[in-house]
Design an enzyme around this catalytic site. Sequence first.
Site, PDB file in Angstrom:
ATOM      1  N   ILE A   1       0.446  -1.181  -0.218  1.00 30.67           N
ATOM      2  CA  ILE A   1      -0.014   0.083  -0.078  1.00 30.67           C
ATOM      3  C   ILE A   1       1.297   1.286  -0.007  1.00 30.67           C
ATOM      4  O   ILE A   1       0.212   2.414  -0.111  1.00 30.67           O
ATOM      5  CB  ILE A   1      -1.025   0.089   1.099  1.00 30.67           C
ATOM      6  CG1 ILE A   1      -0.410   0.053   2.292  1.00 30.67           C
ATOM      7  CG2 ILE A   1      -2.055  -1.167   0.700  1.00 30.67           C
ATOM      8  CD1 ILE A   1      -1.223   0.279   3.696  1.00 30.67           C
ATOM      9  N   ALA A   2       2.389   1.260  -0.145  1.00 25.99           N
ATOM     10  CA  ALA A   2       3.012   2.374   0.478  1.00 25.99           C
ATOM     11  C   ALA A   2       2.366   3.432   0.446  1.00 25.99           C
ATOM     12  O   ALA A   2       1.734   3.497   1.816  1.00 25.99           O
ATOM     13  CB  ALA A   2       3.768   2.659  -1.486  1.00 25.99           C
ATOM     14  N   SER A   3       2.430   4.768  -0.144  1.00 25.48           N
ATOM     15  CA  SER A   3       1.319   6.147   0.133  1.00 25.48           C
ATOM     16  C   SER A   3       0.132   6.154   0.761  1.00 25.48           C
ATOM     17  O   SER A   3       0.270   7.256   1.067  1.00 25.48           O
ATOM     18  CB  SER A   3       2.234   6.847  -1.198  1.00 25.48           C
ATOM     19  OG  SER A   3       3.413   6.851  -0.953  1.00 25.48           O
ATOM     20  N   MET A   4      -0.340   4.583   0.571  1.00 24.58           N
ATOM     21  CA  MET A   4      -1.943   4.656   0.949  1.00 24.58           C
ATOM     22  C   MET A   4      -1.725   5.228   3.129  1.00 24.58           C
ATOM     23  O   MET A   4      -2.690   5.163   3.259  1.00 24.58           O
ATOM     24  CB  MET A   4      -2.394   4.106   0.530  1.00 24.58           C
ATOM     25  CG  MET A   4      -2.740   3.453  -0.717  1.00 24.58           C
ATOM     26  SD  MET A   4      -3.716   5.126  -1.765  1.00 24.58           S
ATOM     27  CE  MET A   4      -4.806   4.928  -0.941  1.00 24.58           C
ATOM     28  N   THR A   5      -0.206   4.935   3.445  1.00 21.01           N
ATOM     29  CA  THR A   5      -0.342   5.135   4.534  1.00 21.01           C
ATOM     30  C   THR A   5      -0.956   6.153   5.288  1.00 21.01           C
ATOM     31  O   THR A   5      -1.487   7.175   5.868  1.00 21.01           O
ATOM     32  CB  THR A   5       0.447   4.434   5.324  1.00 21.01           C
ATOM     33  OG1 THR A   5       1.732   5.197   4.417  1.00 21.01           O
ATOM     34  CG2 THR A   5       0.754   3.357   5.235  1.00 21.01           C
TER      35      THR A   5
END
Length: 182
Positions: free
Chosen positions: A42-46
């Site tokens: 999810i990478a930058s979905m945090t």
Amino acid sequence: RQSHSGYIAIFAKDGVPVYGNAAGYKDIASGEAMTMDTPVRIASMTKPITAVAAMILVQEGKLGLDDPVAEYLPEFSNLRVATSETPDADGFYPTTAAETELTVRHLLMFASGIGPGLDKDSPLVAEWERRGIYQHPHGDLGERVQALAQLPLLEEPGTRWRYGFSLDVLARVIEVVSGDTI
């Protein structure tokens, strides 16, 4: 044959999933279909997840958008703003006291002055990269964010959008307000 990357969509109401669907391919080359249990990065979905967590606390009245960050993280009191991107002869960056108090809103807007961002190379940006949150292999989020508070801001809070560590600091605020670790 279609050749598009896969995705998973899931919607929940009151914590109960009410809809789920997977489409596309988890491996386009082999034609292997995406499934509901396909692991995904999810990478930058945090960042949006952190923002939603903050807004839930706002909705519950536990956090205010204009609350000073220092109310939750005292190490963000008395912030300094760099007046030069080049250190002086002793290796220190000239700074001035921040005129604007850093707020939760600034963190959500990526307008905190917290770096390093995607700026051109400069000694100050390099210092942020060298001492940034991901350069501390040990310690919890609190310890890592505390180290960030020692660095001079790259600009006055609220004056410029910067893709930096704003949401990492916001995640720590969420930990303090909620009493849970992220």
